[in-house]
Design an enzyme around this catalytic site. Sequence first.
Site, PDB file in Angstrom:
ATOM      1  N   ASN A  83     -11.653   5.269  10.689  1.00 57.40           N
ATOM      2  CA  ASN A  83     -12.223   5.472   9.340  1.00 57.40           C
ATOM      3  C   ASN A  83     -13.254   4.361   9.080  1.00 57.40           C
ATOM      4  O   ASN A  83     -13.219   3.308   9.732  1.00 57.40           O
ATOM      5  CB  ASN A  83     -11.121   5.542   8.263  1.00 57.40           C
ATOM      6  CG  ASN A  83     -10.220   4.341   8.249  1.00 57.40           C
ATOM      7  OD1 ASN A  83     -10.117   3.614   9.229  1.00 57.40           O
ATOM      8  ND2 ASN A  83      -9.571   4.088   7.144  1.00 57.40           N
ATOM      9  N   ASN A 126       0.948  -1.130   0.000  1.00 58.38           N
ATOM     10  CA  ASN A 126       0.000   0.000   0.000  1.00 58.38           C
ATOM     11  C   ASN A 126       0.984   1.173   0.000  1.00 58.38           C
ATOM     12  O   ASN A 126       1.684   1.397   0.983  1.00 58.38           O
ATOM     13  CB  ASN A 126      -0.797  -0.063   1.302  1.00 58.38           C
ATOM     14  CG  ASN A 126      -2.003   0.845   1.398  1.00 58.38           C
ATOM     15  OD1 ASN A 126      -2.493   1.055   2.489  1.00 58.38           O
ATOM     16  ND2 ASN A 126      -2.508   1.368   0.300  1.00 58.38           N
ATOM     17  N   ASN A 159     -14.780   1.937   3.266  1.00 56.48           N
ATOM     18  CA  ASN A 159     -13.799   0.953   2.805  1.00 56.48           C
ATOM     19  C   ASN A 159     -14.459  -0.424   2.896  1.00 56.48           C
ATOM     20  O   ASN A 159     -15.080  -0.743   3.921  1.00 56.48           O
ATOM     21  CB  ASN A 159     -12.554   0.999   3.696  1.00 56.48           C
ATOM     22  CG  ASN A 159     -11.877   2.359   3.645  1.00 56.48           C
ATOM     23  OD1 ASN A 159     -11.257   2.712   2.653  1.00 56.48           O
ATOM     24  ND2 ASN A 159     -12.026   3.157   4.712  1.00 56.48           N
ATOM     25  N   CYS A 181      -4.773  -2.801   3.043  1.00 53.62           N
ATOM     26  CA  CYS A 181      -5.215  -1.612   3.786  1.00 53.62           C
ATOM     27  C   CYS A 181      -5.087  -1.951   5.275  1.00 53.62           C
ATOM     28  O   CYS A 181      -5.705  -2.910   5.742  1.00 53.62           O
ATOM     29  CB  CYS A 181      -6.657  -1.289   3.397  1.00 53.62           C
ATOM     30  SG  CYS A 181      -7.400  -0.017   4.436  1.00 53.62           S
ATOM     31  N   GLY A 182      -4.267  -1.192   5.989  1.00 52.92           N
ATOM     32  CA  GLY A 182      -3.951  -1.514   7.378  1.00 52.92           C
ATOM     33  C   GLY A 182      -5.156  -1.466   8.312  1.00 52.92           C
ATOM     34  O   GLY A 182      -5.345  -2.360   9.152  1.00 52.92           O
ATOM     35  N   CYS A 186      -4.998   5.923   8.639  1.00 51.15           N
ATOM     36  CA  CYS A 186      -4.368   5.020   7.670  1.00 51.15           C
ATOM     37  C   CYS A 186      -3.354   4.161   8.424  1.00 51.15           C
ATOM     38  O   CYS A 186      -2.342   4.681   8.909  1.00 51.15           O
ATOM     39  CB  CYS A 186      -3.673   5.831   6.584  1.00 51.15           C
ATOM     40  SG  CYS A 186      -2.774   4.815   5.412  1.00 51.15           S
TER      41      CYS A 186
END
EC number: 5.1.1.7
Length: 324
Positions: free
Chosen positions: A165, A13, A199, A226-227, A77
Amino acid sequence: MKFPILKTHGSYNDFILIDEYSTDYGLNDEKRTQLTKALCDRSTTLGADGILFVQKSDQADARMRIFNADGTEPEMCGNGLRCASRYITELLSTQQATVETLKANLPVKQTESLYENIPTFEVLIDPVSFDVSTLPVIHDKSTLINTTIPELSPHLLFTAVSMPNPHIVTIVDEINEQDVQEIGEKANNLKSVFPKGVNVSFVKRIGSQQIFVQTYERGVGITNSCGTAMSASSLITCILHMNDASQDVTVLNNGGMVRCKVNTTADGYTVSLKGNATYVYKGTVTLDFSTLPSFTFEQEETFTAEDQQYKELELYAKKALQQS
Ligand SMILES: N[C@@H](CCC[C@H](N)C(=O)O)C(=O)O
């Protein structure tokens, strides 16, 4: 304007890191957005999933802001925080630090190598909430756990969680990239349910404390990993009794692997995310905001040995996936 950049990745990523901590380039958010859209464009000499802006902080050792490739600023992120953490701890000559992010000040530290000689960092993913209003998801229940979202799919079961997020996660027997793309795009166009986008991750259990995750990222599209999505997926498999909390979950992805540990706290959950923070190259960008998106980039240093070492981890992860 001329400024140095560092290309870095966490499980492939990939991010462009701009150090506003050491030098004030006089950027405002409009300029950060313009810059992000131009430099992240994959048809240029650079290209990335996002930009990490490292800044000074009055609450922590440093601050990280992440902008998605489409120029939007998400709350968090996970892979990017590991990369920024490496940069910040090297800059401050320390092994651990607290980093201000949009929603929380988070502890980060260098930790034991995930695989031979891989610079590895552990970051805390917090706050975590299953309350749909925190994503937000427009839904008549306050949480959405392993439930259909009929507007999205008649049969897939989703769990919604903010990390902080927004994420929705579905557990499936087999992952088909076309489905991830299709459902991801559909969810991000479904503003009546996900007003701020979301997401979307598909998860396959591949063994005891082992999962594979593929994600369609809001503001980017399908990424190698995606972490925060891998942290969300680990957490959800624990609450669905497929894995155990307080022990590492190995998460394989299309760019390698990470390890996530779900922590149970007085308020709910946090997740410790451990994985690589790999430098790819450094160089100088020259641009004029009035003539963006055009810019020039001169590469000055490549981290070949580091890149090579990471490829061995990637190979190891691919083999582990084939054998599962
Ligand atoms: N790649 C990131 C997540 C980046 C933000 C995401 N696209 C969003 O809009 O929420 C990660 O590693 O967590």
